[in-house]
Design a protein around this motif. Sequence first.
Motif: not given
Length: 318
Positions: A6-9, A73-76
């Motif tokens: 789960r990736k967030v920027a 490829d970030m989720n949020v």
Amino acid sequence: MKAKSRKVAIIGSGMVGSSCAYSMINQSICDEIMMVDRTYDRALAQAMDLSHCMEFTHTRTKVYAGTYVDCGDMNVIIIAAGANPKPGQTRLDLLDEAAIITKEIVTPIIKSGFDGIFVIAANPVDIVSYMVWKISGFPRHKVIGTGTSIDSSRLKTLLSDVFSIDPRSVNGYAMGEHGESQFVAWSHVTIGGKPILHILAQHRERFQNLDLVDIAKKTKDAGWEIFTRKGSTHFGIGSALAFITRSILNDDHKIIAVSAVLDGEYGQSNVCIGVPAIISSEGIQEIVELQLNEEESYLFNTSCDIIRDNINGLTVYH
């Protein structure tokens, strides 16, 4: 089989962005946080500092610096970069500068291939969220502003002091603009499930000094009370960003007062404004339409008109 990360920027490594990252790390909300800033060294320094928290947390969150190119490829993606108000300014006074910054941020993010969910805190948040929606071309459910989430939290905190209860036992919302035209929907504020208007009617002597107009004003002015004393507000809004993001990544379906693009709800369209909404892995799963009374409907429509008038003056997203 390894689960998908789960990736967030977080765009903006200032007080709001770093407070949001710190909150997410301590709550183990995601697996990776990428810090992005106009100044790469600042993002790198924040990422290094935040990564040194891991010894003292329950789980490890990978924190690193990146650029817009790395957002695909970030989720949020959380937008916490924006203009800061000067003394005497309202949030709407930041509009011109915010419009330029928003376009500079969103355009390269879309070029990176990002197809997740935007969460926006930059002020004026209702209009910036609208701009993100227009510039990105995303469906409206994938663009979420923090809206009146922080104002609703401030309202609950104020009422918790009056009634000597936990703020989480208060249910209710500040609605409308995250700004001067916001209002409290008192007809829907409850304490332990009991409408506050009924409580006040039954206990007139006990709460005779409680002024709902004053509480609403303190709710609206709380951010400025903090800002004028220390130059920023960041812990509360950082936690609001983390809360919204957690509901997305965990598919929590929490109802949160966020800035959402309306398309017929509350009789309004083509405007982004603070309303309660169900937040899930899809973003805004559904906007909750409260049955507002006549006065509240008037205040809501007035707030919509103010936001729409400012939106109509923009050309940046065309």
